[in-house]
Each structure stands twice: as C-alpha cells, then as structure tokens.
Design an enzyme around this catalytic site. Structure first.
Site, PDB file in Angstrom:
ATOM      1  N   HIS A  15       0.815  -1.221   0.000  1.00 51.01           N
ATOM      2  CA  HIS A  15       0.000   0.000   0.000  1.00 51.01           C
ATOM      3  C   HIS A  15       0.849   1.272   0.000  1.00 51.01           C
ATOM      4  O   HIS A  15       0.335   2.357  -0.247  1.00 51.01           O
ATOM      5  CB  HIS A  15      -0.973   0.002   1.186  1.00 51.01           C
ATOM      6  CG  HIS A  15      -0.348   0.223   2.527  1.00 51.01           C
ATOM      7  ND1 HIS A  15      -0.031  -0.806   3.387  1.00 51.01           N
ATOM      8  CD2 HIS A  15       0.015   1.363   3.169  1.00 51.01           C
ATOM      9  CE1 HIS A  15       0.489  -0.308   4.486  1.00 51.01           C
ATOM     10  NE2 HIS A  15       0.534   1.010   4.385  1.00 51.01           N
TER      11      HIS A  15
ATOM     12  N   ASP B  24       0.239  -7.693   1.382  1.00 52.86           N
ATOM     13  CA  ASP B  24       0.638  -6.285   1.532  1.00 52.86           C
ATOM     14  C   ASP B  24       2.165  -6.134   1.501  1.00 52.86           C
ATOM     15  O   ASP B  24       2.730  -5.347   2.249  1.00 52.86           O
ATOM     16  CB  ASP B  24       0.067  -5.677   2.814  1.00 52.86           C
ATOM     17  CG  ASP B  24       0.140  -4.153   2.805  1.00 52.86           C
ATOM     18  OD1 ASP B  24       0.187  -3.570   1.703  1.00 52.86           O
ATOM     19  OD2 ASP B  24       0.173  -3.547   3.888  1.00 52.86           O
TER      20      ASP B  24
ATOM     21  N   GLY C 104       3.354   6.601   7.819  1.00 58.97           N
ATOM     22  CA  GLY C 104       4.741   6.813   7.414  1.00 58.97           C
ATOM     23  C   GLY C 104       5.651   5.708   7.906  1.00 58.97           C
ATOM     24  O   GLY C 104       6.701   5.447   7.321  1.00 58.97           O
ATOM     25  N   ASN C 105       5.258   5.037   9.005  1.00 59.34           N
ATOM     26  CA  ASN C 105       6.023   3.894   9.519  1.00 59.34           C
ATOM     27  C   ASN C 105       5.811   2.640   8.674  1.00 59.34           C
ATOM     28  O   ASN C 105       6.579   1.680   8.781  1.00 59.34           O
ATOM     29  CB  ASN C 105       5.631   3.567  10.964  1.00 59.34           C
ATOM     30  CG  ASN C 105       6.380   4.398  11.969  1.00 59.34           C
ATOM     31  OD1 ASN C 105       5.803   5.258  12.622  1.00 59.34           O
ATOM     32  ND2 ASN C 105       7.678   4.160  12.112  1.00 59.34           N
ATOM     33  N   SER C 106       4.754   2.619   7.880  1.00 60.89           N
ATOM     34  CA  SER C 106       4.444   1.435   7.079  1.00 60.89           C
ATOM     35  C   SER C 106       5.623   1.057   6.193  1.00 60.89           C
ATOM     36  O   SER C 106       6.185   1.904   5.497  1.00 60.89           O
ATOM     37  CB  SER C 106       3.212   1.695   6.208  1.00 60.89           C
ATOM     38  OG  SER C 106       2.066   1.873   7.002  1.00 60.89           O
TER      39      SER C 106
ATOM     40  N   LEU D 290      -1.880  -2.425 -25.861  1.00 66.10           N
ATOM     41  CA  LEU D 290      -2.767  -3.552 -25.601  1.00 66.10           C
ATOM     42  C   LEU D 290      -3.980  -3.504 -26.513  1.00 66.10           C
ATOM     43  O   LEU D 290      -4.453  -4.528 -26.994  1.00 66.10           O
ATOM     44  CB  LEU D 290      -3.194  -3.556 -24.137  1.00 66.10           C
ATOM     45  CG  LEU D 290      -4.083  -4.688 -23.646  1.00 66.10           C
ATOM     46  CD1 LEU D 290      -3.430  -6.040 -23.929  1.00 66.10           C
ATOM     47  CD2 LEU D 290      -4.343  -4.541 -22.142  1.00 66.10           C
ATOM     48  N   GLY D 291      -4.518  -2.311 -26.754  1.00 67.96           N
ATOM     49  CA  GLY D 291      -5.650  -2.172 -27.663  1.00 67.96           C
ATOM     50  C   GLY D 291      -6.987  -2.434 -27.003  1.00 67.96           C
ATOM     51  O   GLY D 291      -7.790  -3.226 -27.511  1.00 67.96           O
TER      52      GLY D 291
END
Length: 443
Positions: free
Chosen positions: A171, A201, A282-284, A344-345
């Site tokens: 995330h 995650d 912010g610690n993630s 990709l179209g």
C-alpha cells in the site's frame, strides 16, 4: 546481718561494698545498651562495605556479567524443581537458569540497524470520474486529474548484479507514478517497482546501483533477518520508520501478541504480530527489530480507532521470506519512450472499491471495448473481462494498467491474469499476449 523482706536485701553491714538491687539493674541496662551499640556498629559497618562494593570495580564487573548475559537473553533466575527445587547436587536450592532482563538503552542496536532503513516518497495520480456515466454509457469522460503524495518506509534486503533491493508494504507503492528513496545520509534517488503482492501487503522496489554514490554505498547495508516464529509476548522490540514523513524515528515497546488475526478492508485475513511500539502513518514498510537488532517484522498499520492506543501490527518476516524472494526475482521495468511502446488495444474503466462492493466484482481494469489490430484482439481477451495482473504485477485501475504497460516495448510478450464471469461467478484465467504492436491506438 541482713534483714530479708520478700527476697530483697534492704540493709548491709557497715564497711561492705555490696551491690544493691538498684545498682545491679543499672548494670544490666548498661550491658544491654553496650550490646545494642555493638550490633548497630556491625550493621552500619556492613552497610558501608556494601556501599563501597557497589561503587567499586567489583560491582561494575558483576554488572557487566549481567549486562552481557542480558544481551544474549540471560540473567539468573530460579529453576523449577521439587518443593525446594532440585539443584545439581541433589535436593536443596535450585540451580539458577537464565531469563531475559529488561533493556532501557537501545541506542547501540538502533545505530547498527538505521543504515538498513530508508524513507519512501511516492506520488499517485487520481482522476475524478462520473461513476454513472462510466458504467451506463460505456465511456471514460475526462475528469479532473490530481497528484497525491504520500510517504512510507522500506528496508534494504539485498542486491543483485545491477540493483539494490528494498522491501516495503504494497500500500506504500500501490498506484504510484513515481517513487523516490532517501537513505541514511539524506541522499535521494529514483526507484521502480519490482513486484507486489497485495494479498500479503508486500512489495519489493529496486534502485539501479549506478544511481547510488560511493559515499552512500559505504553507509548503507542490508538488514539482518531474525526468526519471528521464536517471538513471545512480552519480548522487547524496536520500530524504525519514516513516521509522518518527518524522517527516520525510533519507538520501543513489547510484543503484545503473535499470530493475531486482522481483517483488512479488502476482506482478507492476515496473521500479524501485535506490538505496543508506536506505529504511525509513514512507519508502514519500516523495520520491527528484536533486541539483537534482527529484522523480525515489517511494520504494517496502526489500529484505526480513537478509543484504542498502543496497538500496532507488523508482518512476520519468517512467514514472508518466500514471497519476498519471489518478488525479488521479477524483472524490473522502467518506462520506455512512447514511440517504442507496444499497446494492448482496449478501452476500459476502473473497478474501484465502491464498484467492487456495489456490483460484487473483482477490483481491476474493466474492458468494455477491444480495439482492432491490437494485441488484445489477437488474444483470448474478451469484453467485460477484468484485468487484475500483468506478469504477476497487480492491477487496481486503468491508470495502474497504463503505468505497467508503459514498461513494455513493441513486440514483447505479456501474461495477463483476468477475472471472467462464468455462470454468474467470476473465474480467474491467464491470457498470453504474443506481442504488442507499436501503433498507438489506445492501451
């Protein structure tokens, strides 16, 4: 001659120096006072000796032994036994065993671990949409586009021949159009996503070694991995991360629980470490260390409630190593010049959280039209398919799909994971694109 009255002598003969009962009582009291003074002197002397020992090198040596044992998780405590314990030489007092002692100063551990932790700054581009127009008229009107910056943390886990590899939370980098990493010496460089795994995650990002200055290389180092399976509630831990985007900071706490079941917003259940060490935005992606300085967890989230304090979570490192190793081996892709890109179209729209919940659909990029002469037209892709991965890289939106495909050159193969509705339910299947043409008719 004496006259006796009830056993007491009240008179004495002239010239004899005999003690009266009163004088004898005084002497007894004096004897007791003298004995008490002696006892007090002995106690006071013992206290003074104790003080001298406490301030002497002998005490310091004893303390050093305890501190040294403590660092290895060892301070003496009674061992279990019989009624009075069972010593090495038979019944009696128990032979001491060793348990961990509390640590109040973790500066040495932090100093050794800090070079392994980085700050991550990401930018994601979002576009406001008319939800009804998208779905009922099959188009994607141009809405307002805006950039959203965010911050997180990462941990250096190794390198290959050309890249420095950093693990973080998915995330932290999800939907990011740009990534920058700041090292311990405040040098900032660009990074690219190497691989992500939204279910756990986890994500791995990469930095070209050519971008990193020699001075920075001399100051950084990979983290030392520990064994999170050995953790027990009550053991001390240290959290390091880019709290609130202000730069690296340190918090200290204890393991509150292991294998804690946590339900995510996506409905997934994860088994995480619970700690009372402060873990804030912010610690993630930052490091959770044991008291040996080993990485035992990747900080993930703080319990989102104003009524609860002191509950944070971390992904156990021992349960993540296999996934991290898989992500490390994926091919890093950087954006190629637009004239060299394949396409990709397709035309499509987002299946975001609201749409997924409302219509019971998987999140990803919904195809509502397949263009002629594109790679999709020559493949097994169908309209109404939902693309969820490209070569294992998670797709959450059309913007995310475009960002991934920007790293593919004309003629390159790609393997798409899609969700297709069959008999009222979505089934996952894999579609291989033989090669993407160079014409720019859409993505």
């Amino acid at each position: 001659m004496y006259q006796e009255d009830q056993g007491h002598n009240w008179d004495r003969e002239p010239g004899r120096e005999e003690e009266t009962p009163r004088r004898g009582g005084i002497l007894k009291k004096a004897a007791w006072i003298t004995a008490g003074a002696l006892l007090f002197g002995m106690i006071a002397g013992g206290v003074m000796v104790g003080v001298q020992v406490a301030s002497s090198d002998l005490f310091k040596e004893l303390y050093t032994v305890v501190a040294g044992d403590q660092a290895a998780g060892a301070v003496k405590a009674p061992a279990p036994g019989g009624p009075m314990g069972q010593g090495e030489n038979g019944p009696g007092l128990a032979t001491p065993s060793y348990i961990a002692a509390p640590v109040t100063d973790v500066s040495v551990i932090v100093e050794q671990a800090m070079p392994s932790v980085v700050s991550i700054t990401s930018t994601a581009v979002y576009q406001s949409r008319d939800f009804g127009y998208d779905w009922f008229f099959g188009g994607t009107p141009e809405g307002q586009t805006y950039e959203v910056p965010s911050s997180g943390s990462g941990i250096i886990i190794g390198e290959n021949d050309t890249e420095l590899l950093i693990v973080t939370n998915n995330h932290v980098v999800e939907d990011a159009t740009s990534l920058k990493v700041t090292f311990i010496d405040q040098e900032t460089v660009d990074a690219v996503i190497k691989g992500t795994d939204p279910e756990t995650d986890l994500a791995v990002i990469a930095i070209s070694l050519d971008q990193i200055k020699d001075g920075t290389k001399s100051q950084i180092r990979p983290a030392t991995l520990g064994n999170s399976d050995d953790l027990k509630p009550g053991q001390g831990v240290i959290a390091i991360g880019n709290a609130l985007g202000y730069g690296q900071s340190v918090t200290v706490g204890y393991i509150s629980a292991v294998n804690r079941e946590v339900q995510t917003e996506e409905g997934n259940t994860r088994l995480l470490l619970q700690t009372d060490a402060a873990i804030n935005p912010g610690n993630s992606g930052g490091a959770l260390l044991n008291m040996k300085g080993e990485l035992v967890g990747i900080n993930a989230a703080k319990y989102a409630s104003t009524e609860v304090e002191g509950i944070g979570y971390a992904i156990p490192i021992s349960k993540s190593e296999d996934i991290i190793n898989q992500l490390m081996t994926r091919k890093s892709r950087t954006s190629v010049p637009e004239e060299e890109r394949g396409y990709l179209g397709i035309q499509g729209t987002n299946v975001d959280e609201n749409a997924a919940r409302t219509f019971g659909m998987p999140k990803g990029a919904y195809i509502y039209r397949i263009l002629e002469n594109g790679a999709a037209a020559a493949s097994e892709l169908r309209e109404k398919d939902i693309i969820t991965k490209v070569d294992g890289q998670t797709v959450r939106s059309m913007e995310g799909l475009q960002e991934i495909l920007a790293g593919y050159r004309s003629g390159e193969q790609a393997e798409l994971t899609v969700q297709r509705q069959v008999d009222g339910s979505y089934q996952e299947l894999t579609v291989t694109l033989a090669g993407m043409p160079q014409e720019d008719q859409g993505r």
